[in-house]
Design an enzyme around this catalytic site. Structure first.
Site, PDB file in Angstrom:
ATOM      1  N   CYS A 107       0.811  -1.235   0.000  1.00 12.72           N
ATOM      2  CA  CYS A 107       0.000   0.000   0.000  1.00 12.72           C
ATOM      3  C   CYS A 107       0.839   1.277   0.000  1.00 12.72           C
ATOM      4  CB  CYS A 107      -0.963  -0.006   1.181  1.00 12.72           C
ATOM      5  SG  CYS A 107      -0.239  -0.626   2.705  1.00 12.72           S
TER       6      CYS A 107
ATOM      7  N   HIS B  41      -2.849   6.237   4.631  1.00  3.89           N
ATOM      8  CA  HIS B  41      -1.406   6.331   4.883  1.00  3.89           C
ATOM      9  C   HIS B  41      -0.908   7.709   4.416  1.00  3.89           C
ATOM     10  CE1 HIS B  41      -1.401   2.204   5.863  1.00  3.89           C
ATOM     11  NE2 HIS B  41      -0.693   1.698   4.873  1.00  3.89           N
TER      12      HIS B  41
END
Ligand code: A2P
Length: 339
Positions: free
Chosen positions: A129, A242
């Protein structure tokens, strides 16, 4: 229309559920969708479209008659079951780290290296990710100004570790507000009100495996070993999204203004950068969105040509489920998956 049967392997997990939602939201042309998980979940249901799907236990035989399998059930499960899926004639898009560095397996971010799907032999890997959002922002800048070196520090949400980590952060916060000692099960230390500079296990040179993944995967996706990448990855008490502080050094001169203009017209990116109005990307705004958000773009005056920027994206969506579904859509567009 020919039949396109899709299996979601790990359908009860954080990413698996998002894969089902993404297939639905993007009107993916599946004629049937099958939800697979471990024996623990067999017979339970997961939401899909207006109803629900009954979860089936994943076995060697689960992939007979299936054309596409989206895997997000952990590395060892993928190592065991993906080869059975391929043997059944199924194309696998795998979200685990199991196959990413296998030279026979393409590692694909559709905005960056779409043509790598052309040489797949049954399995296509979805990158980590934190790597996905980094390379989406790097690609247009590298094409125009040639990146020499990248220094990235991440601030990663707990959802990247799966449902159990989401539950752990929730539980610890509740326990602390009730004057109880927080229970530590998933991470090596308390995550509530804390930052952990360890994601995954420690490996070569005291780098964590997450840091090594970012370095190696970036080179494979960008198809360029010459870009130097160094990383520090940190888990923070955020549920979704994130964030990355990124320092880039270039061969050619580039201004913050030029970078902003180029990124603003590049695929998958939304520039959100107006310091005067206190506008910059944050996990709370990126959660549930498809784009990679870029802001705080500014000159690094300590080198001849360098920039600093702040990149935020929903790790479960573009960082996992959406990227996997985009790979499947790419296969359809290229005629490699019949609809
Ligand atoms: P289950 O819910 O039955 O354990 P997360 O990353 O959010 O923890 O989700 C992991 C996903 O992988 C879940 O859907 C989980 O199913 C699935 N999974 C884990 N181990 C296996 C296994 N051995 N076989 C099939 N699915 C598995």
């Amino acid at each position: 229309m020919s039949k396109l049967v899709v299996a979601v392997a790990g359908a009860t997990g954080a990413v698996g559920r998002e894969m089902l939602k993404t297939l639905e939201q993007r009107n993916f042309p599946a004629t049937e969708v099958i939800a697979l998980a471990s024996a623990r979940s067999a017979g339970t249901t997961v939401p899909f479209k207006d109803g629900e799907l009954t979860v089936q236990e994943m076995t060697d035989k689960s992939f007979e008659g299936v054309n596409l399998a989206l895997f997000s059930a952990g590395g060892s499960t993928s190592k065991t079951f993906a080869p059975h899926a391929v043997k059944s004639g199924c194309v696998v898009v795998d979200n685990s780290s199991a196959w990413r560095m296998d030279p026979k397996v393409p590692l694909v971010v559709p905005e960056v290296n779409p043509d790598d799907v052309d040489w797949h032999a049954g399995i296509i890997a979805n990158p980590n990710c934190s790597t996905i959002q980094l390379v989406v922002a790097m690609k247009p800048l590298h094409d125009a100004y040639t990146i020499k070196r990248v220094v990235v520090s991440t601030y990663q949400a707990v959802s990247g570790t799966g449902q159990k980590a989401i539950a752990e952060l929730e539980t610890q916060v509740r326990q602390m507000f009730n004057g109880l000692d927080p229970e530590v099960k998933v991470y090596p230390h308390q995550i509530a009100f804390n930052c952990l500079p360890q994601i995954d296990v420690f490996s070569e040179g005291d780098y964590t495996f997450e840091e090594i993944k970012m370095i190696k995967e970036t080179a494979k996706i960008m198809g360029d070993e010459s870009i130097k990448v160094t990383a520090t990855t940190v888990r923070v008490p955020v549920f979704y999204g994130h964030s990355e502080s990124v320092n880039l050094e270039f061969e050619k001169p580039v201004t913050a203004y030029q970078a902003r203009a180029l990124l603003a017209k590049s695929p998958g990116i939304q520039v959100y950068d107006n310091p005067g109005e206190k506008m910059y990307p944050m996990p709370l705004m990126a959660a549930g969105e498809d784009e990679v958000f870029v802001g705080r773009i500014r000159q690094d005056e300590t080198v001849e040509s360098g920039l600093n920027m702040w990149i935020v994206s929903d790790n479960i969506r573009k960082g996992a489920a959406l990227n996997a579904v985009q790979i499947a859509e790419l296969l359809i567009v290229k005629g490699k998956l019949k609809v």
